[in-house]
Design an enzyme around this catalytic site. Structure first.
Site, PDB file in Angstrom:
ATOM      1  N   ASP A  86     -42.721  31.479  21.462  1.00 29.11           N
ATOM      2  CA  ASP A  86     -42.293  30.319  20.682  1.00 29.11           C
ATOM      3  C   ASP A  86     -42.217  30.754  19.225  1.00 29.11           C
ATOM      4  OD1 ASP A  86     -42.630  28.982  23.069  1.00 29.11           O
ATOM      5  OD2 ASP A  86     -44.041  27.490  22.289  1.00 29.11           O
ATOM      6  N   HIS A 143     -44.612  36.693  26.390  1.00 28.93           N
ATOM      7  CA  HIS A 143     -44.140  36.805  27.764  1.00 28.93           C
ATOM      8  C   HIS A 143     -42.996  37.819  27.859  1.00 28.93           C
ATOM      9  CE1 HIS A 143     -46.353  33.189  29.313  1.00 28.93           C
ATOM     10  NE2 HIS A 143     -46.467  33.027  27.991  1.00 28.93           N
ATOM     11  N   SER A 251     -47.903  36.287  14.845  1.00 26.59           N
ATOM     12  CA  SER A 251     -47.296  37.057  13.806  1.00 26.59           C
ATOM     13  C   SER A 251     -45.805  37.114  14.082  1.00 26.59           C
ATOM     14  CB  SER A 251     -47.921  38.428  13.719  1.00 26.59           C
ATOM     15  OG  SER A 251     -47.181  39.301  12.945  1.00 26.59           O
TER      16      SER A 251
END
Length: 284
Positions: A86, A143, A251
């Site tokens: 995200d 992911h 980050s």
């Protein structure tokens, strides 16, 4: 980043300070840790409705930060390549002959500098890249963007500058001087991509599911040398959208694809430029 803060950050022992901050976030003090956890969730307006557990389940900020999501909270698109995190897709481009990558307006770096490996950089000639920035309120597990097998991994020691807009616009070669952990994944047809995970100030730890030893800024990895390579002892496979690792604060993820992938997806990353993306959303 204003001048005073830049000078302060330049003098600060960023790795040591980040490790100390990480220890604080992992403390389990019954009252203090709960108050800090609640304050963090409120300040960053975390969406706990999609979290695997309610806020009260997490004993400190550290556990809250690497929370998992409820099953099905991030549907995985049928596209070949999906977002691994995200965040906001802030930069993308096809590599030119110098393999220049955009850090910010007027600031560039090269793939060779990012990887500290000329041979690997050459392997990705003609490919493309995308930079995805994660804010503190984002879900911070990483992911796999594709279905494929892990080829190898590498660790580049470095410092831990912040990766906010001010730092990206001011610090030369920021992604090449911050420490980073790279996973190299091969698709069924032999094409490859890199998931470059860049650390940042405050904790700065990056972990991966395929090795407990590859944990950055935790005293496990060598600080000397420019690069450490790691190969799995057996086959490690990922489903598209399968968990790859986590940021324990921070980050940025930089995706790098080879020429084969870029040629079969000429609009790869382009439609998402400047937009927020979520794990599992199509990038091509």
């Amino acid at each position: 980043m204003n001048s005073a803060f830049y000078v302060f950050m330049n003098l600060l022992p960023k790795n040591a300070a980040s490790r100390a901050f990480g220890i604080v976030t992992r403390l389990r003090l019954p009252i203090v840790s709960k108050l800090a956890r609640n304050a963090f969730a409120a300040y960053y307006k975390l969406n706990m409705e999609e979290s695997e557990f309610p806020l009260s389940h997490y004993r400190n900020i550290g556990e809250l930060f690497i929370r998992r999501l409820k099953p099905g909270a991030r549907p995985i698109a049928e596209a070949e390549i999906v977002s691994p995190v995200d965040g906001v897709l802030s930069q993308t481009a096809v590599f030119d002959s110098n393999q220049e990558m955009i850090q910010a307006k007027g600031k560039t770096y090269t793939l060779r500098e990012l990887l500290r490996d000329d041979e690997m950089a050459k392997h990705f000639e003609g490919g493309a890249f995308a930079t995805i920035y994660l804010a503190p309120f984002n879900y911070h597990r990483i992911h796999s963007p594709v279905k494929g097998d892990l080829v190898d991994a590498s660790y580049c020691p470095g410092t831990l500058w912040p990766v906010n807009v001010g730092s990206v616009e001011r610090v030369e070669g920021l992604f090449c001087i911050n420490e980073r952990l790279t996973s190299r994944i091969r698709l069924e047809d032999g094409s490859e991509l890199l998931v470059v995970k860049v650390g940042a100030t405050n904790v700065g730890r990056i972990g991966v599911v395929y090795s407990d030893d590859l944990l950055t800024n935790a005293g496990k990895l060598p600080r000397s040398g420019k690069r450490m390579d790691w190969c799995p002892s057996g086959k490690v496979s990922f489903d598209k959208g399968g968990e790859l690792g986590r940021f324990e604060m921070g980050s940025t993820v930089i995706l790098v694809v080879d020429k084969k992938i870029r040629e079969r997806h000429p609009d790869l990353f382009k439609n998402q430029l400047g937009k927020a993306v979520k794990v599992g959303e199509a990038l091509c």
